[in-house]
Design a protein around this motif. Sequence first.
Motif, PDB file in Angstrom:
ATOM      1  N   LYS A 297       0.663  -1.056  -0.073  1.00  0.00           N
ATOM      2  CA  LYS A 297      -0.056  -0.051   0.065  1.00  0.00           C
ATOM      3  C   LYS A 297       0.901   1.316  -0.068  1.00  0.00           C
ATOM      4  O   LYS A 297       0.605   2.219  -0.786  1.00  0.00           O
ATOM      5  CB  LYS A 297      -0.701  -0.082   1.141  1.00  0.00           C
ATOM      6  N   GLU A 298       1.875   1.102   0.783  1.00  0.00           N
ATOM      7  CA  GLU A 298       2.957   2.320   0.848  1.00  0.00           C
ATOM      8  C   GLU A 298       3.520   2.721  -0.443  1.00  0.00           C
ATOM      9  O   GLU A 298       3.796   3.689  -0.695  1.00  0.00           O
ATOM     10  CB  GLU A 298       3.831   2.316   2.055  1.00  0.00           C
ATOM     11  N   ILE A 299       4.081   1.532  -0.971  1.00  0.00           N
ATOM     12  CA  ILE A 299       4.706   1.712  -2.417  1.00  0.00           C
ATOM     13  C   ILE A 299       3.645   2.418  -3.454  1.00  0.00           C
ATOM     14  O   ILE A 299       4.173   3.149  -4.080  1.00  0.00           O
ATOM     15  CB  ILE A 299       4.918   0.250  -2.891  1.00  0.00           C
ATOM     16  N   SER A 300       2.420   1.802  -3.571  1.00  0.00           N
ATOM     17  CA  SER A 300       1.392   2.253  -4.305  1.00  0.00           C
ATOM     18  C   SER A 300       1.292   4.012  -4.052  1.00  0.00           C
ATOM     19  O   SER A 300       1.107   4.597  -5.024  1.00  0.00           O
ATOM     20  CB  SER A 300       0.087   1.806  -4.160  1.00  0.00           C
ATOM     21  N   GLU A 301       1.240   4.183  -2.831  1.00  0.00           N
ATOM     22  CA  GLU A 301       1.209   5.833  -2.354  1.00  0.00           C
ATOM     23  C   GLU A 301       2.502   6.435  -2.972  1.00  0.00           C
ATOM     24  O   GLU A 301       2.385   7.616  -3.416  1.00  0.00           O
ATOM     25  CB  GLU A 301       0.996   5.935  -1.006  1.00  0.00           C
ATOM     26  N   PHE A 302       3.456   5.825  -2.760  1.00  0.00           N
ATOM     27  CA  PHE A 302       4.709   6.575  -3.123  1.00  0.00           C
ATOM     28  C   PHE A 302       4.870   6.595  -4.857  1.00  0.00           C
ATOM     29  O   PHE A 302       5.105   7.746  -5.250  1.00  0.00           O
ATOM     30  CB  PHE A 302       5.924   5.690  -2.641  1.00  0.00           C
ATOM     31  N   GLU A 303       4.514   5.598  -5.765  1.00  0.00           N
ATOM     32  CA  GLU A 303       4.162   5.770  -6.758  1.00  0.00           C
ATOM     33  C   GLU A 303       3.256   7.049  -7.371  1.00  0.00           C
ATOM     34  O   GLU A 303       3.717   7.409  -8.370  1.00  0.00           O
ATOM     35  CB  GLU A 303       3.779   4.373  -7.573  1.00  0.00           C
ATOM     36  N   TYR A 304       2.267   6.909  -6.693  1.00  0.00           N
ATOM     37  CA  TYR A 304       1.192   8.160  -7.153  1.00  0.00           C
ATOM     38  C   TYR A 304       1.675   9.218  -6.894  1.00  0.00           C
ATOM     39  O   TYR A 304       1.707  10.328  -7.566  1.00  0.00           O
ATOM     40  CB  TYR A 304       0.044   7.792  -6.341  1.00  0.00           C
ATOM     41  N   GLU A 305       2.373   9.600  -5.648  1.00  0.00           N
ATOM     42  CA  GLU A 305       2.974  10.825  -5.086  1.00  0.00           C
ATOM     43  C   GLU A 305       4.073  11.359  -6.040  1.00  0.00           C
ATOM     44  O   GLU A 305       4.405  12.518  -6.110  1.00  0.00           O
ATOM     45  CB  GLU A 305       3.253  10.975  -3.750  1.00  0.00           C
TER      46      GLU A 305
END
Length: 354
Positions: A297-305
């Motif tokens: 989940k944190e990786i997905s957020e990092f990719e989005y940001e």
Amino acid sequence: MNVLVLNEQQNQLQSIEVDIIKSVTGKFEASEIVNMFKDFFFNKMILDVTALNHYEDPTTYKNIVDGINPDKVIFYLPEGSELCTSGFLSRLINYGIYNFTTNNDGVKYLIKKSNTLKDVESIIKMAQGAKQQTSNPAPVVQQPVQQPVQQREPERKNTFLPADIGNQPMVIGFQNVTEHAGSSSLVYMLKKELNEVYKNQVYAVEIDKNDFLSYGDKTMVSTTKEQIRTLLTKLESCKVILVDLNNDTENDFCTKVIYLMEPSTIKLNTLMRKNRNAVEVLKGKDVILNQSLLTQKEISEFEYESGIKVLYNMPPLNDRKRNEIIIDFLRKIRLIDDNSHNGGTGKIFGLFRK
């Protein structure tokens, strides 16, 4: 807090960096383990299976999970043993046991996130495929009598094939984006694994530093950015050359460049203070999160940001041991081809997520 049950693998497990509230050592019946811990509050039990009497018998494990929630038990298996086969593991999975590993990195991962059936269902497919082959055997060819095969496989048995990379050496560059992102250690671990596949036709080169001297390996050498192209010409008979680029931004001699980021808050904030465009220039490039403890989940957020697509999420690793995640990464960048679908450990312990 976690509990440890130790026996023959205690040297590996005593060095593990997790919170331990209770530790016992010895040989026990499954019922003794259940009675000892069924009313004891703990997060995870890390169970060295050699501490169990009859640990080669799958029903022993059923007796454990009949008394203790299997989600709370991490079964630590001897690497290369008969337990690390799809046939044996599929029996455990049928008992509801999904959390097993052969190394400390796997333990730390499973403490944070237990496996589900979906995570291990590929092992069942391996076992079914092996069973089909057994029920339809190939014609028997008489062979000369040989010495009996040892039950334990060598720890570093090669179950992989070289990738088809052509006649020219594959030159892979590694560039730290955040400070001390771990390129030297990663190159060392990758080279050690690739040596097993390419029969020592692998070199590692670092530019403008001398960190590789600490490894005492003659095929890990240091050079300058002025001399790197000359050195690569001398190494043209190699199959793979791993280059720790350090601060050299001229990397056109590389077949591929992989950028390393340690995604801790302090490292990312330091990077952005130095260069506000540091992340922007990485869009569309091969970026791995190294020494990373981020969840999916944190990786997905990092990719989005950030707008960056993460090639791989690499957790902290012990460079003294073989790491299955290194093998998985080499598959990902297509430096090795998998030849382990026969029930070996190549894919069975793919516990980390990309």
